[in-house]
Motif scaffolding. Structure first.
Motif, mmCIF file in Angstrom:
data_model
loop_
_atom_site.group_PDB
_atom_site.id
_atom_site.type_symbol
_atom_site.label_atom_id
_atom_site.label_comp_id
_atom_site.label_asym_id
_atom_site.label_seq_id
_atom_site.Cartn_x
_atom_site.Cartn_y
_atom_site.Cartn_z
ATOM 1 N N UNK A 162 0.926 -1.310 -0.175
ATOM 2 C CA UNK A 162 -0.366 0.225 -0.595
ATOM 3 C C UNK A 162 1.158 1.028 -0.166
ATOM 4 N N UNK A 163 2.352 1.053 1.106
ATOM 5 C CA UNK A 163 2.665 2.671 0.251
ATOM 6 C C UNK A 163 3.361 2.384 -0.839
ATOM 7 N N UNK A 164 4.055 1.712 -0.761
ATOM 8 C CA UNK A 164 4.446 1.532 -2.177
ATOM 9 C C UNK A 164 3.708 1.900 -3.658
ATOM 10 N N UNK A 165 2.237 1.645 -3.708
ATOM 11 C CA UNK A 165 1.512 2.038 -4.279
ATOM 12 C C UNK A 165 1.412 3.598 -4.446
ATOM 13 N N UNK A 166 0.800 4.178 -3.391
ATOM 14 C CA UNK A 166 0.876 5.612 -2.979
ATOM 15 C C UNK A 166 1.963 6.098 -3.814
#
Length: 439
Positions: A60-64
């Motif tokens: 989730x962190x990476x996609x954002x």
């Protein structure tokens, strides 16, 4: 089991074989962050990540932060109080491959990216070497050369603290707790297709949506662990499992050991080398005892016990296991109290040296709620199944993608690398399907 490093050679092998340095430095370059959203990222808006462990939160962190996707949901089966408990799990070991990936997926501001790495080192114990305790009181010191080889030290920290750090990277309304344990598959939701792009919704074994308030999604990222229902779906080329729990375990093999571990707010006494992990083994291999620094005045201990023992009486062979006849709780699992008591009983039967006695003291000082245990499980084969479904609606990451033996201490590193890699592929993708194939 997330063990201390077996040797510096193994760490270097993992770094070189799993993350080629030349590729990772190019892939994890902040200068390649796009000032606009790629077509693949636009198509991935509304992604649902199933599993709120290190892998799911890193994703989730990476996609954002990397791909620029703002609409993401993370489904976590545990309740909120368990999910936010920093004492959950045991320890995670991060090496240069995982730390580089973590830095890459963090905030786009360089000072904040560096601050994340500083936080990790401040939270944990920097590893300088491993000490093998030999019979007769002898020991063999294996220096950890990772820092000299790569410029970054390995670090051991409490698993729950790493999860909390990742949780702070994303808005809390992205996370849905107490959700996802009943997933059996997904189905097309034609009412919510966007610009001719097909969306799907998650369903239970009866075919009903798992949550009527949960939106449909163009992409499901399975980060649901070793026994992944999504890996089973990808492997079987199906969108629904008739027996999710059974199907998810079909390609998992049991290593025949129970791993019991925790992080305790206590240090090994002064006779042990600072920054070093320790390991000893019973002569018959039935018990392995590990301990190492996991932060200021904190120690990680892990005991690996042979679960099955064949005994022979009156010409008949019988098999007993470590957890036979132990009391179970309302959830059907063996209680932590009984596991801890049985473990201490087992250790007291050994010809204990000073080191084992010190670890027994750590275990006795550990609150029973902090004790974590699991069977040693891994995939029967690696690299024999695709990482995404043929229809492009499911992609795997972390243990769901490659249920590698946790004894290598690479689970958290792989999870972070997967997140960085998939996010970069989506960031640079001309469409979502091509991005998944590139990943």
């Amino acid at each position: 089991m997330r063990m201390p490093p077996l040797s510096s050679t193994l760490a270097a092998f993992a770094l070189k074989r799993i993350t080629p340095i030349s590729r990772s430095r190019a892939l994890y370059s902040s200068s390649r962050r796009m000032p606009f959203q790629s077509k693949a990222a636009t198509e991935a808006e509304g992604t649902i990540i199933v599993g709120g462990g290190i892998s799911g939160l890193a994703m989730a962190t990476a996609l954002r932060n990397v791909a620029g996707i703002s609409n993401i949901k993370v489904l976590e089966a545990s309740v909120l109080s368990d999910f936010t408990n920093e004492r959950a799990g045991a320890a995670a070991q991060l090496g240069p491959n995982g730390l580089r990936a973590l830095r890459f997926i963090s905030s786009s501001r360089e000072d904040e990216k560096n601050d994340v790495i500083r936080q990790v080192y401040d939270m944990g114990g920097v590893l300088e070497g491993n000490v093998m305790m030999m019979p007769g009181g002898q020991s063999m010191v294996l220096p950890d050369t990772t820092r000299g080889d790569t410029g970054m030290s390995q670090v051991l920290l409490r698993w729950g603290k790493l999860r909390s750090l990742l949780m702070d990277q994303i808005p809390r309304d992205c996370i849905v707790t107490d959700c996802g344990s009943d997933i059996a598959g997904y189905e097309t939701n034609s009412q919510n297709n966007v610009d001719s792009q097909t969306h799907v919704r998650l369903i239970d074994s009866s075919g009903k949506p798992i949550d009527n308030n949960l939106p449909s999604t163009p992409l499901i990222i399975g980060t649901d662990g070793v026994r992944s229902v999504f890996r089973a779906m990808v492997r079987k080329s199906t969108t629904k499992l008739s027996q999710p729990k059974e199907d998810a375990g079909e390609d998992v093999k049991y290593g025949g050991r129970i791993n019991i571990k925790a992080v305790v707010n206590k240090s090994l006494n002064g006779e042990y080398k600072s920054g070093h992990t320790y390991a000893s083994f019973a002569p018959d291999g039935s018990v392995a005892v590990f301990a190492g620094p996991a932060g200021d005045e904190m120690t990680y201990w892990a005991i690996s016990v042979a679960d099955s023992v064949n005994t022979k009486e009156d010409d008949a062979t019988s098999t007993t296991t470590f957890i036979d006849d132990l009391p179970t709780g309302a959830n059907g699992r063996v209680t932590k109290e009984s596991i801890k008591d049985e473990l201490l009983t087992k250790l007291h039967t050994l010809d204990s040296d000073a080191y084992v006695s010190s670890v027994i003291d750590l275990i006795e000082s550990t609150p029973v709620d902090d004790v974590y245990y699991q069977k040693s499980e891994e995939a029967t084969e690696l690299g024999t199944h695709p990482l995404h479904s043929k229809d492009g609606h499911v992609v795997l990451a972390g243990d769901a993608a490659h249920a590698f033996s946790a004894s290598y201490g690479q689970a958290a590193n792989f999870a972070l690398e997967d997140a960085a890699t998939l996010a970069a592929c989506i960031r640079d993708g001309d469409n979502l399907q091509n991005a998944l194939e590139e990943y």
